[in-house]
Design a protein around this motif. Sequence first.
Motif, short mmCIF file in Angstrom:
data_model
loop_
_atom_site.label_atom_id
_atom_site.label_comp_id
_atom_site.label_asym_id
_atom_site.label_seq_id
_atom_site.Cartn_x
_atom_site.Cartn_y
_atom_site.Cartn_z
N ALA A 76 2.72 -8.30 2.61
CA ALA A 76 1.57 -7.65 3.24
C ALA A 76 1.95 -7.12 4.62
CB ALA A 76 0.41 -8.63 3.33
N PHE A 101 -1.97 -0.54 -1.45
CA PHE A 101 -2.14 -1.47 -0.32
C PHE A 101 -1.59 -0.94 1.01
CE2 PHE A 101 -1.28 -5.15 2.35
CZ PHE A 101 -2.44 -5.86 2.22
N GLY A 102 -0.34 -0.48 0.97
CA GLY A 102 0.29 -0.01 2.21
C GLY A 102 -0.43 1.19 2.80
N ARG A 154 5.13 0.57 -4.97
CA ARG A 154 4.35 0.06 -3.84
C ARG A 154 5.12 0.26 -2.53
NH1 ARG A 154 2.93 -6.27 -3.28
NH2 ARG A 154 5.14 -6.33 -2.79
N GLN A 171 -5.37 -8.77 8.78
CA GLN A 171 -5.56 -8.08 7.49
C GLN A 171 -4.83 -8.82 6.36
OE1 GLN A 171 -4.14 -4.27 8.89
NE2 GLN A 171 -6.09 -3.30 8.38
N ARG A 196 -6.99 -10.04 3.31
CA ARG A 196 -6.83 -9.33 2.04
C ARG A 196 -5.95 -10.08 1.03
NH1 ARG A 196 -7.64 -3.73 2.16
NH2 ARG A 196 -7.13 -3.93 -0.04
N GLU A 247 -3.58 1.94 2.41
CA GLU A 247 -4.86 1.49 2.96
C GLU A 247 -4.67 0.88 4.34
OE1 GLU A 247 -6.90 -1.14 0.27
OE2 GLU A 247 -6.83 0.35 -1.33
N MET A 248 -3.61 0.09 4.48
CA MET A 248 -3.36 -0.55 5.77
C MET A 248 -3.04 0.50 6.84
SD MET A 248 -3.92 -3.71 5.38
CE MET A 248 -5.08 -3.45 4.07
N PRO A 256 4.08 4.46 0.89
CA PRO A 256 3.83 4.90 2.28
C PRO A 256 4.93 5.79 2.85
CG PRO A 256 3.72 2.49 2.05
CD PRO A 256 4.41 3.02 0.85
N LEU A 281 3.94 -4.11 4.41
CA LEU A 281 3.14 -2.94 4.05
C LEU A 281 2.08 -2.67 5.11
CD1 LEU A 281 2.93 -3.77 0.28
CD2 LEU A 281 4.00 -1.73 1.22
N TYR A 282 2.42 -2.92 6.36
CA TYR A 282 1.64 -2.50 7.53
C TYR A 282 0.35 -3.26 7.77
CZ TYR A 282 4.86 1.21 6.39
OH TYR A 282 5.99 1.89 6.05
N ALA A 283 0.16 -4.42 7.10
CA ALA A 283 -1.03 -5.22 7.36
C ALA A 283 -0.84 -6.01 8.65
CB ALA A 283 -1.31 -6.16 6.20
#
Lengths: 279, 365
Positions: A181, B108-109, B156, A190, A194, B111-112, B160, A184-186
């Motif tokens: 996560a 996911f990526g 995934r 977040q 999430r 959205e973030m 991005p 992936l930029y969370a």
Amino acid sequence: MAEANRAAKKGKTFSVKTMPGFTTVAMICFIVLYAPIVTLVIYSFNAGNSIAFWEGFSIRWYFIALENTVVQEAALRSLIIATAAAAIASTVATMAAIATTRTRPFRGRTAIYLMINQPLMVPEIVTAVALLIFFASIKVATGYTGLGYLIIAHAAFCVPFAYLPIRARLESMDSTLEAAAADLYATPWQAFRRITLPLLAPGIIAGAMLAFVISLDDVIITEFVKSAGQDTLPTYMLGQLRRAITPEVNAISTALLVLTLVLLSVFFVLTRDRRANPD
Amino acid sequence: MAAQEPAIAIEANRVSKVFGSGQNEVRALDDVSVKIRQNEFFTLLGPSGCGKTTLLRMVAGFEAPTAGTILLDGEDITATPPNHRPINTVFQSYALFPHLTVAQNVAFGLEMLGKPRKEISDTVARMLAMVRMEQLANRTTAQISGGQQQRVALARALAPRPKVLLLDEPLSALDLKLRKEMQIELKRLQTETGITFIFVTHDQEEALTMSDRIAVMSAGRILQIGSPEDIYNRPSGRFVASFIGESNFFEGTVQGVKGDTAEIRMPSGHVIKARLGKGKPEGSVTFAVRPEHIRLEQFGIEGTIPAKVTRTVYFGTDTHCHLELDGGERLVARLQNTVGGNAAYDTGMRAGVRFDDGAAQVLID
């Protein structure tokens, strides 16, 4: 050890069936455990006024209990306290579980683990007396006498019961998911909101339920901490026992038993699910 | 810097990583420097525990170096957290989110990053089409096979459009056939997207077939960086020569050096020509010869080294011929099998061994 190895080589494993008297001991244990409960449930359906002489089947004691306003109030109080305590305990336990599993090992982590589980080890009567004295001084200082004391006291001793299933769930959860996560930029929040929280939910619900059940049947701490007129169901029943005892107590106990069994069944389903689908 | 110099995507500058302290101290990376070019398929190859995954995790941001810096496009990102690096990872375990569908995983990526809804759904559809998973967009990740999970993990990480894609032994969980397919697939995706791929593996074949360049690692150090041909044909040392492919090793004494070839006298008295790597060796040296670069001829022919066949092993496409030279050295020659079979040399027979021109490579150790 060597003998066990030899037995294993011969294809024979240790079997309880071959132990003399084992079955008898087991049967006695089960009878001692369950016969009183079965008797209690049976006499809750007694038509007469006695909890020892059977006078026919009836469910009138359930109605008597339901219509008793003192029982109603005690039941409502029990539910309010248990719900609030479970909510607070599971929130605190979730934070504690994350702090003790998702951080690099730090000095004193084991000590913290022991401190969280203190209520499991310290005799309850000690905590009860300590809380009584502690809250008494606060009562004098603030004048507040509401349910808050009971809720805080229950939440405190419920924390380890909520903590253990949540921690177990967290430990079985692949921490790579949180790394993924973040990758992936969370942001940390977040990633928690999430990914961690949804996957942790069964553990949190299980923990909250266990906390709820534990709070629901607590007598000792409640007895010490409660102010006048703050009886919960268990303390009400204890009070009843000092007077003339009727199957009404049996009926209330049976109702509590059923509620507890339902909650514990859900708890076991939730925690078993974790092992069935290893994430 | 020369104008022709290719642009550098990732640079590790004198990076070290020490785990634990005192007696339990483990030096996972020891003063490693490497420059990885843009649009390159770069592989970190080495046995487990060589530090390749640690280096990858540092580029991703999951691990901080004990010393040294990591640069992305010339900018120091050593202290940047993973969620602020335009670098995505395909994890060894895939790490797909089990509570989300395939499409939600890929989204996911994006959205973030706060991309608009329309752009997200378009990109997700394009990514799923690229890895041929559009049919299974609404499945949960538990309902798809290992190979499909692998594709979703790729989609995934690529969605991005990261500047660099990190792949941590992503093929190790797949069976042989699927692994071969994914090797081709990965190379295709890299060419199509033009994204820099950094691939970590302990499988030399994977490294050779996919990479533009390979860094061979051992015990926290990079031993050699070069193209697959470089690494295979001109290994710098004994470790590289034996880790990638198979090699026969010989000892000998340097008699003379001419340009980049050396004349080496073997213990049997025979003199062979060997290519030189870096440096000018003197005295006793080790050189390596690949089994497929050895010819067997009839015993006694001029220029061959006399030998005895000790064993032959049939491998289908070729036969491995175990030999013992008269000097006592043992070696393996790989002989291509033909339609008529390869019964020419059998156990106990005498033969003459000849190294192909340029087959022998002097090792610096």
